[in-house]
Structure formats: structure tokens, C-alpha cells
Motif scaffolding. Sequence first.
Motif, short mmCIF file in Angstrom:
data_model
loop_
_atom_site.label_atom_id
_atom_site.label_comp_id
_atom_site.label_asym_id
_atom_site.label_seq_id
_atom_site.Cartn_x
_atom_site.Cartn_y
_atom_site.Cartn_z
N VAL A 182 -8.50 -10.01 -0.40
CA VAL A 182 -9.77 -9.62 -1.02
C VAL A 182 -10.17 -8.26 -0.45
CG1 VAL A 182 -12.19 -10.23 -1.33
CG2 VAL A 182 -10.45 -12.03 -1.21
N ILE A 183 -10.54 -7.35 -1.33
CA ILE A 183 -11.01 -6.04 -0.87
C ILE A 183 -12.47 -6.17 -0.42
CG2 ILE A 183 -11.47 -3.64 -1.50
CD1 ILE A 183 -9.24 -3.82 -3.53
N GLY A 184 -12.73 -5.79 0.81
CA GLY A 184 -14.09 -5.86 1.34
C GLY A 184 -14.67 -4.50 1.66
N GLY A 185 -13.86 -3.47 1.57
CA GLY A 185 -14.35 -2.13 1.89
C GLY A 185 -13.28 -1.09 1.61
N TRP A 186 -13.64 0.15 1.87
CA TRP A 186 -12.68 1.23 1.66
C TRP A 186 -13.07 2.43 2.51
CZ3 TRP A 186 -14.10 5.78 -1.30
CH2 TRP A 186 -15.39 5.73 -1.85
N VAL A 187 -12.13 3.32 2.66
CA VAL A 187 -12.35 4.55 3.43
C VAL A 187 -12.04 5.73 2.50
CG1 VAL A 187 -11.63 5.92 5.42
CG2 VAL A 187 -11.68 3.42 5.58
N PRO A 188 -12.98 6.68 2.36
CA PRO A 188 -12.75 7.83 1.47
C PRO A 188 -11.53 8.65 1.88
CG PRO A 188 -15.06 7.66 2.08
CD PRO A 188 -14.32 6.71 2.96
N PRO B 268 -10.39 6.53 -3.00
CA PRO B 268 -10.13 5.74 -1.79
C PRO B 268 -8.85 6.19 -1.10
CG PRO B 268 -9.62 4.46 -3.75
CD PRO B 268 -10.29 5.72 -4.23
N GLY B 269 -8.98 6.53 0.19
CA GLY B 269 -7.78 6.83 0.97
C GLY B 269 -7.10 5.54 1.40
N ALA B 270 -7.90 4.51 1.62
CA ALA B 270 -7.38 3.19 1.99
C ALA B 270 -8.42 2.15 1.64
CB ALA B 270 -7.05 3.14 3.48
N VAL B 271 -7.96 0.93 1.40
CA VAL B 271 -8.89 -0.18 1.20
C VAL B 271 -8.77 -1.12 2.40
CG1 VAL B 271 -8.92 -0.08 -1.31
CG2 VAL B 271 -7.18 -1.46 -0.17
N LEU B 272 -9.89 -1.75 2.72
CA LEU B 272 -9.95 -2.70 3.83
C LEU B 272 -9.91 -4.10 3.22
CD1 LEU B 272 -12.80 -0.94 5.82
CD2 LEU B 272 -10.33 -0.49 5.89
N VAL B 273 -8.93 -4.87 3.62
CA VAL B 273 -8.71 -6.16 2.96
C VAL B 273 -8.88 -7.31 3.94
CG1 VAL B 273 -7.14 -5.10 1.30
CG2 VAL B 273 -6.21 -6.15 3.37
N GLY C 148 -6.42 -8.55 -4.72
CA GLY C 148 -5.19 -7.80 -4.91
C GLY C 148 -4.03 -8.47 -4.21
N GLU C 149 -2.84 -7.99 -4.51
CA GLU C 149 -1.63 -8.50 -3.87
C GLU C 149 -1.00 -7.35 -3.10
OE1 GLU C 149 1.39 -11.60 -5.64
OE2 GLU C 149 1.99 -9.58 -6.27
N VAL C 150 -0.66 -7.58 -1.85
CA VAL C 150 -0.05 -6.54 -1.02
C VAL C 150 1.28 -7.02 -0.48
CG1 VAL C 150 -2.26 -5.52 -0.36
CG2 VAL C 150 -1.26 -7.32 1.07
N ARG C 151 2.16 -6.06 -0.22
CA ARG C 151 3.41 -6.34 0.47
C ARG C 151 3.21 -6.03 1.95
NH1 ARG C 151 5.55 -3.19 -3.96
NH2 ARG C 151 6.85 -4.43 -5.37
N TYR C 152 3.88 -6.77 2.81
CA TYR C 152 3.82 -6.47 4.24
C TYR C 152 5.09 -6.99 4.89
CZ TYR C 152 2.59 -11.41 4.94
OH TYR C 152 2.60 -12.78 4.95
N THR C 153 5.37 -6.50 6.10
CA THR C 153 6.62 -6.88 6.76
C THR C 153 6.44 -8.06 7.69
OG1 THR C 153 6.22 -5.24 8.50
CG2 THR C 153 7.57 -4.56 6.63
#
Length: 310
Positions: A201-207, A216-221, A279-284
Motif C-alpha cells: 500500500v502506498i502511504g507516501g512519496w518523496v518528490p 514522485p522520485g520514490a513512493v513509500l510503501v 501496488g505490486e513490487v519486486r524485491y530480492t
Amino acid sequence: MLATPGPLPPAAVEDRWAFEVKQDGQRAMVYLPGDGSILLRARSGTDITAAYPELLPLAHALGARSAVLDGEIVALDDHGRSDFERLQHRMGLVSSPARAARMSARVPAHLVLFDAVHLDGRLLTGLPYAERRELLAGLKLAGAAWSTPAAIVGHGAQAWEMARDAGLEGLIAKRLTSRYEPGARAKTWVKIKVHHLADVVIGGWVPGRGRLTGLPGAVLVGERRDGLLHYAGSVGTGWSEAERARLAEFLEAASTDACPFARVPPVTGARWVLPRLVGEVRYTSRTRAGRLRHPSWHRLRPDLTLGDLT
């Protein structure tokens, strides 16, 4: 020599490739002059020998023979998998040998050797990978703090499935005929990562900055647990320009002054949104705190709501 990210080699030619487990640690070149000393250098060229006292006995493993070997220093978890988060407790202790010695008992380091570039005064970089690996295997370097795992020739798909099922980071595929190219990111070495997927879930973002100004430079999930949204990390890659612009519109419409996470993330300049975009994200892999490692955006999930994630 560095690997290029990419897919598995095609099945029709996989017998021309060897497959090694991708380790998640600190790359190191190992210098063994044959005089009872050892030198470990990081990718940057920094001398990191003092940080890993448990590797010092390797200086005597070859007797008077000299060698320069390539490998990865790792810290293993309870299942024998490399764990970069554990290794971070050992990195950076070069200037504190006493602390490094204490930490070696708590978080033992292990050196995984996978190539030989110099042996008995002979430069090996011009030899094909298969010959270098044979020479390395012939050294029979196996000890409490170092090992020389075998590489698998062919059977790439099966090796990848085994890596995935074992929770490993991925594979490195190496062309059997490849020469060793110091400092190069070559296409004859390919790193194939095992990615996991998570609904967040997106809860915030960074310009963003520069060309991303206004976007958005990045989203905080975060991930939903026990009725609360727990911060899972920052995602800043994986979008096309059009997707990033579309996401900016959604974020603007969901803007709020209140942080939706159970604890406010330590992120400078964060802007908050109502927690309704999934959203759906990939991670290692994940850290012990549950944060996603190396996350990248995959797609929006308009078919899911916050209620679907509880």
C-alpha cells in the motif's frame, strides 16, 4: 570482473555456460604471496584484511605457492544462505582489529572462492573460465572459514528453480570460454536474480529532483498487519515516464497531512497520502525488520483494495 544483469541463457546453448550461486556479500580479491601473509582487497581497492581475522589462516593453506583469487565474503544465516544484513555488522571494522576479533565470534565471516586470476607466478586472465575453475578446484581450498563451491555446467533452468526454492538471491551464469576481464562488466558473466513479489500500500512519496521535479522520485510503501500499516520501504525504480506521471496524479488526489504508517518512517521530505493505492513490487529479500531489499515497481493493482490485504 563484473556480471551484467540479464535472463538465463537459452536452453539450446546452456551447456556452454556454468552456473554459480549468486552470493550476497562483499566482493574481495585475495592475495596469497606464498610467504605466510594474506591481503584482502574490496572492489574499491581498499585493504579490508583486518576486518576479517578468521580468514588470516588462509595465508598458510597453499604453503609456498602464490595465488590471486576472486571471491565473496559472506555471513551465513541459520539455513546456510548468505545474509548481507548480518555481514554489515562486520564491514567497516578495518580500523578496529579488536572489535573485528570480537565480532568474528558473534557473526563469523565465510569466504566463497570462485575464480583464480594468478597462480604460481602465472597470469590466468587469458585462460577460459573452465580452465581457471579447474585450476581453482585443484587447490582444494576448503576450511572452516572458506570454501570453493562447485559450479554446475548446463541445467540452468533447474539451477534457477533450486535457487528460488532455497530462498537464494539468484545465479551467476558464466560462459565456459570467457576470459577474465578485470574491472569490466562483461556479457559473458550474467547475473540472474530471483525476485519475489509483494502487494503493498502506498502511504507516501518523496518528490523527485532534476528531470523528475514535480513527479514522485520514490513512493513509500507499507504492508497491512494487525489492522495497521507497517512501513516496508522506499521504491524509486521500475516506472516508465508515462507511468510515473500517471502515478503523480493519483498521489495528488490522495494527499493528506496525516502519516498513515503505524510509525513515521525516517524519510526526509516525505509527503503523505491516504492509504488506498495498492501496488505490486519486486524485491530480492527482506531485512529482519521486514523491509524490502532492492524493491522495484511492478504495477498498480486497481483490482485490490486495502481490505484485500488485511
